[in-house]
Design a protein around this motif. Structure first.
Motif, PDB file in Angstrom:
ATOM      1  N   TYR A  47      39.330   8.207 -33.707  1.00  0.00           N
ATOM      2  CA  TYR A  47      38.537   7.125 -34.286  1.00  0.00           C
ATOM      3  C   TYR A  47      39.281   6.501 -35.461  1.00  0.00           C
ATOM      4  O   TYR A  47      39.297   5.283 -35.611  1.00  0.00           O
ATOM      5  CB  TYR A  47      37.183   7.631 -34.774  1.00  0.00           C
ATOM      6  N   MET A  48      39.887   7.326 -36.303  1.00  0.00           N
ATOM      7  CA  MET A  48      40.609   6.812 -37.466  1.00  0.00           C
ATOM      8  C   MET A  48      41.899   6.112 -37.048  1.00  0.00           C
ATOM      9  O   MET A  48      42.279   5.109 -37.628  1.00  0.00           O
ATOM     10  CB  MET A  48      40.918   7.934 -38.461  1.00  0.00           C
ATOM     11  N   MET A  66      27.126   9.880 -37.202  1.00  0.00           N
ATOM     12  CA  MET A  66      28.035  10.306 -38.276  1.00  0.00           C
ATOM     13  C   MET A  66      29.463   9.873 -37.970  1.00  0.00           C
ATOM     14  O   MET A  66      30.151   9.303 -38.817  1.00  0.00           O
ATOM     15  CB  MET A  66      28.007  11.837 -38.439  1.00  0.00           C
ATOM     16  N   ILE A  67      29.895  10.143 -36.758  1.00  0.00           N
ATOM     17  CA  ILE A  67      31.277   9.850 -36.380  1.00  0.00           C
ATOM     18  C   ILE A  67      31.528   8.336 -36.363  1.00  0.00           C
ATOM     19  O   ILE A  67      32.521   7.857 -36.907  1.00  0.00           O
ATOM     20  CB  ILE A  67      31.596  10.441 -34.990  1.00  0.00           C
ATOM     21  N   ASN A  68      30.648   7.606 -35.716  1.00  0.00           N
ATOM     22  CA  ASN A  68      30.872   6.172 -35.512  1.00  0.00           C
ATOM     23  C   ASN A  68      30.935   5.377 -36.806  1.00  0.00           C
ATOM     24  O   ASN A  68      31.640   4.366 -36.870  1.00  0.00           O
ATOM     25  CB  ASN A  68      29.798   5.579 -34.602  1.00  0.00           C
ATOM     26  N   TRP A  69      30.221   5.794 -37.821  1.00  0.00           N
ATOM     27  CA  TRP A  69      30.190   5.014 -39.066  1.00  0.00           C
ATOM     28  C   TRP A  69      31.216   5.485 -40.083  1.00  0.00           C
ATOM     29  O   TRP A  69      31.457   4.799 -41.075  1.00  0.00           O
ATOM     30  CB  TRP A  69      28.780   5.023 -39.652  1.00  0.00           C
ATOM     31  N   THR A  70      31.836   6.622 -39.854  1.00  0.00           N
ATOM     32  CA  THR A  70      32.787   7.164 -40.818  1.00  0.00           C
ATOM     33  C   THR A  70      33.909   6.178 -41.110  1.00  0.00           C
ATOM     34  O   THR A  70      34.329   6.018 -42.251  1.00  0.00           O
ATOM     35  CB  THR A  70      33.351   8.500 -40.299  1.00  0.00           C
ATOM     36  N   LYS A  71      34.377   5.478 -40.099  1.00  0.00           N
ATOM     37  CA  LYS A  71      35.498   4.551 -40.287  1.00  0.00           C
ATOM     38  C   LYS A  71      35.166   3.440 -41.270  1.00  0.00           C
ATOM     39  O   LYS A  71      36.054   2.823 -41.842  1.00  0.00           O
ATOM     40  CB  LYS A  71      35.925   3.965 -38.948  1.00  0.00           C
ATOM     41  N   ASN A  72      33.871   3.182 -41.495  1.00  0.00           N
ATOM     42  CA  ASN A  72      33.467   2.111 -42.406  1.00  0.00           C
ATOM     43  C   ASN A  72      33.601   2.479 -43.884  1.00  0.00           C
ATOM     44  O   ASN A  72      33.683   1.591 -44.727  1.00  0.00           O
ATOM     45  CB  ASN A  72      32.022   1.691 -42.125  1.00  0.00           C
ATOM     46  N   TRP A  73      33.590   3.768 -44.187  1.00  0.00           N
ATOM     47  CA  TRP A  73      33.618   4.148 -45.591  1.00  0.00           C
ATOM     48  C   TRP A  73      34.693   5.173 -45.933  1.00  0.00           C
ATOM     49  O   TRP A  73      35.110   5.273 -47.083  1.00  0.00           O
ATOM     50  CB  TRP A  73      32.248   4.679 -46.023  1.00  0.00           C
ATOM     51  N   TYR A  74      35.145   5.942 -44.958  1.00  0.00           N
ATOM     52  CA  TYR A  74      36.082   7.032 -45.248  1.00  0.00           C
ATOM     53  C   TYR A  74      37.474   6.495 -45.581  1.00  0.00           C
ATOM     54  O   TYR A  74      37.982   5.603 -44.912  1.00  0.00           O
ATOM     55  CB  TYR A  74      36.167   7.998 -44.057  1.00  0.00           C
ATOM     56  N   ARG A  75      38.085   7.074 -46.603  1.00  0.00           N
ATOM     57  CA  ARG A  75      39.448   6.731 -46.999  1.00  0.00           C
ATOM     58  C   ARG A  75      40.303   7.992 -46.935  1.00  0.00           C
ATOM     59  O   ARG A  75      40.052   8.960 -47.655  1.00  0.00           O
ATOM     60  CB  ARG A  75      39.490   6.172 -48.428  1.00  0.00           C
ATOM     61  N   ALA A  76      41.282   7.971 -46.054  1.00  0.00           N
ATOM     62  CA  ALA A  76      42.150   9.140 -45.862  1.00  0.00           C
ATOM     63  C   ALA A  76      42.868   9.526 -47.144  1.00  0.00           C
ATOM     64  O   ALA A  76      43.213  10.699 -47.341  1.00  0.00           O
ATOM     65  CB  ALA A  76      43.154   8.865 -44.750  1.00  0.00           C
TER      66      ALA A  76
END
Length: 193
Positions: free
Chosen positions: A99-100, A163-173
């Motif tokens: 996803y990321m 949880m998984i689908n929306w993570t890309k909107n806020w998560y910063r590696a």
């Protein structure tokens, strides 16, 4: 006379899919034209049509490339001999990686399904259901009480995907929370009683 295939035909198709995924993710399928895709690929519309007969074919290729990766993730679990909880952790790790690494394709998959012709939409939806059913099966193994309540089992499964689908909107590696810690948190929430 028909144009022959270039030696790098598949690489060029993949490059088109990559650029189209970014365009569709940023502008939407309807907001991105074939001319936009050709321009992003530094090619002509006629050459683009050599690789994909229509814009819908490009959209399908974007979605198919991503969903097939996720189906492969699910199918790889068959070779893993461990607990359902550990297999779910492994699957979540694989999903997060994909996803990321393919945020544009994931966004297109989530937002543009209605723009596919019905037959192709059905193929994508069928693959999505296989993925969802696989996660639900693992959750039922972890929580056998869910076997008696199919609605609750599906709700819990869809919450995991939320949880998984929306993570890309806020998560910063590059932020304070590692991907591994993020998966730990997801597991904690997904497997809570």
């Amino acid at each position: 006379m028909a144009r022959t295939q270039a030696a790098d035909f598949e690489e060029r198709r993949e490059a088109i899919v990559e650029k189209a995924a970014e365009l569709f993710a940023n502008s939407g399928f309807l907001g991105a034209s074939v001319s936009d895709i050709a321009r992003a690929c530094n090619t002509s519309k006629s050459l683009l049509y050599h690789y994909y007969p229509s814009k819908e074919d490009v959209l399908y290729a974007v979605m198919e490339s991503h969903i097939d990766t996720l189906v492969d993730d699910v199918e790889s679990l068959a070779d893993i001999q461990s607990s359902a909880q550990e297999r779910l952790r492994i699957l979540l790790q694989m999903f997060m990686k994909h996803y990321m690494g393919a945020a544009a394709r994931q966004k297109v998959l989530l937002n543009e399904l209605a723009n596919l012709p019905a037959d192709r939409r059905a193929l994508i939806v069928s693959k999505q259901r296989r993925i969802v059913d696989a996660v639900q099966s693992l959750l039922v193994l972890i929580h056998p009480d869910l076997k008696k309540d199919k609605d609750k089992a599906r709700a819990k499964t869809m919450l995991v995907f939320g949880m998984i689908n929306w993570t890309k909107n806020w998560y910063r590696a590059d932020g304070q929370v590692s991907e591994e810690s993020l998966v730990d948190m997801m597991m904690e929430m997904a497997t809570a009683g």
